[in-house]
Scaffold this motif. Structure first.
Motif, mmCIF file in Angstrom:
data_model
loop_
_atom_site.group_PDB
_atom_site.id
_atom_site.type_symbol
_atom_site.label_atom_id
_atom_site.label_comp_id
_atom_site.label_asym_id
_atom_site.label_seq_id
_atom_site.Cartn_x
_atom_site.Cartn_y
_atom_site.Cartn_z
ATOM 1 N N VAL A 10 0.856 -1.189 0.000
ATOM 2 C CA VAL A 10 0.000 0.000 0.000
ATOM 3 C C VAL A 10 0.887 1.232 0.000
ATOM 4 N N SER A 11 0.900 1.948 -1.120
ATOM 5 C CA SER A 11 1.667 3.195 -1.127
ATOM 6 C C SER A 11 0.834 4.285 -0.456
ATOM 7 N N GLY A 12 1.517 5.196 0.216
ATOM 8 C CA GLY A 12 0.795 6.220 0.972
ATOM 9 C C GLY A 12 0.118 5.627 2.203
ATOM 10 N N ILE A 34 3.745 -1.278 3.952
ATOM 11 C CA ILE A 34 3.425 0.137 3.762
ATOM 12 C C ILE A 34 4.615 0.807 3.086
ATOM 13 N N LEU A 35 4.360 1.405 1.934
ATOM 14 C CA LEU A 35 5.394 2.166 1.231
ATOM 15 C C LEU A 35 5.029 3.637 1.339
ATOM 16 N N ASP A 36 5.904 4.407 1.927
ATOM 17 C CA ASP A 36 5.593 5.825 2.086
ATOM 18 C C ASP A 36 6.900 6.585 2.192
ATOM 19 N N VAL A 37 6.839 7.849 1.817
ATOM 20 C CA VAL A 37 8.034 8.692 1.885
ATOM 21 C C VAL A 37 8.248 9.196 3.318
ATOM 22 N N ASN A 38 7.190 9.198 4.113
ATOM 23 C CA ASN A 38 7.261 9.744 5.477
ATOM 24 C C ASN A 38 7.716 8.655 6.458
ATOM 25 N N GLU A 39 8.988 8.752 6.860
ATOM 26 C CA GLU A 39 9.588 7.671 7.652
ATOM 27 C C GLU A 39 8.940 7.532 9.031
ATOM 28 N N ALA A 45 2.976 3.629 11.813
ATOM 29 C CA ALA A 45 1.796 2.946 11.255
ATOM 30 C C ALA A 45 2.024 1.444 11.224
ATOM 31 N N ALA A 46 3.207 1.024 10.787
ATOM 32 C CA ALA A 46 3.491 -0.413 10.711
ATOM 33 C C ALA A 46 3.540 -1.011 12.116
ATOM 34 N N ALA A 47 4.152 -0.280 13.063
ATOM 35 C CA ALA A 47 4.249 -0.790 14.440
ATOM 36 C C ALA A 47 2.848 -1.004 15.022
ATOM 37 N N GLU A 48 1.954 -0.078 14.747
ATOM 38 C CA GLU A 48 0.573 -0.205 15.259
ATOM 39 C C GLU A 48 -0.130 -1.439 14.705
ATOM 40 N N LEU A 49 0.242 -1.815 13.484
ATOM 41 C CA LEU A 49 -0.451 -2.937 12.837
ATOM 42 C C LEU A 49 0.091 -4.301 13.245
ATOM 43 N N GLY A 50 1.232 -4.314 13.895
ATOM 44 C CA GLY A 50 1.739 -5.581 14.428
ATOM 45 C C GLY A 50 2.650 -6.320 13.465
ATOM 46 N N ASN A 51 2.866 -7.610 13.740
ATOM 47 C CA ASN A 51 3.950 -8.312 13.029
ATOM 48 C C ASN A 51 3.567 -8.817 11.636
ATOM 49 N N ARG A 52 2.339 -8.537 11.181
ATOM 50 C CA ARG A 52 2.018 -8.840 9.778
ATOM 51 C C ARG A 52 2.168 -7.607 8.898
ATOM 52 N N ALA A 53 2.773 -6.549 9.447
ATOM 53 C CA ALA A 53 2.971 -5.318 8.662
ATOM 54 C C ALA A 53 4.437 -4.894 8.717
ATOM 55 N N ILE A 54 4.922 -4.378 7.602
ATOM 56 C CA ILE A 54 6.260 -3.773 7.589
ATOM 57 C C ILE A 54 6.164 -2.410 6.924
ATOM 58 N N PHE A 55 7.153 -1.577 7.224
ATOM 59 C CA PHE A 55 7.253 -0.279 6.555
ATOM 60 C C PHE A 55 8.518 -0.263 5.718
ATOM 61 N N ILE A 56 8.388 0.190 4.482
ATOM 62 C CA ILE A 56 9.559 0.350 3.618
ATOM 63 C C ILE A 56 9.543 1.787 3.118
ATOM 64 N N GLN A 57 10.491 2.576 3.589
ATOM 65 C CA GLN A 57 10.485 3.978 3.166
ATOM 66 C C GLN A 57 10.756 4.047 1.661
ATOM 67 N N THR A 58 9.844 4.669 0.951
ATOM 68 C CA THR A 58 9.908 4.676 -0.517
ATOM 69 C C THR A 58 9.336 5.972 -1.061
ATOM 70 N N ASP A 59 10.054 6.552 -1.999
ATOM 71 C CA ASP A 59 9.493 7.653 -2.783
ATOM 72 C C ASP A 59 8.955 7.028 -4.072
ATOM 73 N N VAL A 60 7.645 7.039 -4.244
ATOM 74 C CA VAL A 60 7.069 6.323 -5.391
ATOM 75 C C VAL A 60 7.459 6.926 -6.738
ATOM 76 N N SER A 61 7.995 8.130 -6.710
ATOM 77 C CA SER A 61 8.390 8.734 -7.983
ATOM 78 C C SER A 61 9.791 8.292 -8.419
ATOM 79 N N ASP A 62 10.452 7.473 -7.604
ATOM 80 C CA ASP A 62 11.809 7.007 -7.907
ATOM 81 C C ASP A 62 11.759 5.520 -8.294
ATOM 82 N N GLU A 63 12.062 5.249 -9.550
ATOM 83 C CA GLU A 63 11.886 3.893 -10.091
ATOM 84 C C GLU A 63 12.693 2.846 -9.321
#
Ligand code: NAD
Length: 255
Positions: A10-12, A34-39, A45-63
């Motif tokens: 899920v971006s954003g 969760i892919l988002d530019v906001n670290e 957000a990922a921590a709140e969702l527990g161990n089935r969620a991860i956060f990957i800092q990503t700028d979607v405009s960068d291929e």
């Protein structure tokens, strides 16, 4: 497709509509990157969702960042079956503004994030999804992109935003046609006005005025209502290449 087995990107997903989708997928038993530019927000957000969620800092405009993020998500969870593009920026501004004509660079930035970002993640996700074992219907994955009613009736000050969102809506059919070969459906949601941090950043009298323009129900949409539709699109195999307005019948006025 069964949401309880979904592996979603899920971006954003750190905020607003994307965050509501991430929460819903987790609540249904799925896994989420969760892919988002906001670290900071993404990590929380990922921590709140527990161990089935991860956060990957990503700028979607960068291929490269997008490709790497999809690879990380697939390595972590063993594949990707659901891609939801919610990252976006408002990019408001008149073409002939008080400070002078809008620089082309500003217009290009909005297109780069909203349209090209959606393209890059859809492409990388579909490339990954084609490795999945098909289900009994031949499905390997689902992509849901987020346009806006501004794709169809953009207001003054929305030339860049509307162009980006019309591009997202326009891309849906050719992507769905091409990905039919690999059993990946592509649908688009065009939200009206939803109460998210993007909207909360606007003055309250503008929010009230917008709410009063919605015929029924005469209020701003709730992010959970958006998530409900996105998850439905995952499950219904006959829905493909569709753009669904979710807007309480609002038709935006020129200003
Ligand atoms: N809220 C509404 O009323 C509404 C209406 C129509 C369409 N939309 C669209 O829905 C999507 C979500 O909007 P929202 O209201 O939840 O906004 P939001 O600002 O709450 O969330 C957007 C998220 O996208 C992230 N983001 C921005 N640029 C990024 C980039 N380059 N790479 C990765 N992440 C990035 C932000 O950090 C944020 O977490 C957007 O595409 C928006 O245009 C929203």
């Amino acid at each position: 497709m069964d949401i309880s087995n979904a592996i979603a990107i899920v971006s954003g997903g750190a905020s607003g509509l994307g965050n509501a989708v991430a929460r819903r997928v987790i609540a249904e038993g799925g896994r989420v990157a969760i892919l988002d530019v906001n670290e900071e927000q993404g990590t929380n957000a990922a921590a709140e969702l527990g161990n089935r969620a991860i956060f990957i800092q990503t700028d979607v405009s960068d291929e490269q960042q997008v490709n790497d993020a999809v690879a990380t998500a697939a390595d972590t969870f063993g594949g990707v079956t659901f891609c939801v593009n919610c990252a976006g920026i408002l990019g408001a501004g008149r073409v002939l503004g008080r400070e002078g004509p809008m620089p082309g660079e500003y217009f290009a930035k909005v297109i780069q994030v909203n349209l090209i970002g959606t393209f890059l993640l859809s492409k990388a996700a579909a490339n990954q999804m084609q490795n999945n074992e098909p289900n009994e219907e031949g499905e390997r994955g689902v992509i849901v992109n987020t346009a806006s009613v501004a794709a169809f009736e953009g207001q003054v000050g929305q030339a860049a935003y509307s162009a980006s969102k019309a591009g997202v809506a326009g891309m849906g059919l050719p992507l769905a046609r091409e990905f039919s070969r690999i059993g990946v459906r592509v649908n688009t949601v065009a939200p009206g006005i939803f109460l998210t941090p993007m909207m909360e950043s606007m003055p309250e009298h503008i929010q009230d005025s917008l709410a009063s323009q919605v015929p029924f129900p005469s209020r701003l949409g709730r992010p959970e209502e958006f998530a409900d539709l996105v998850v439905y699109l995952y499950g219904n195999v006959m829905l493909n290449a569709e753009t669904i307005r979710q807007d309480g019948a609002i038709r935006m006025q020129p200003k």
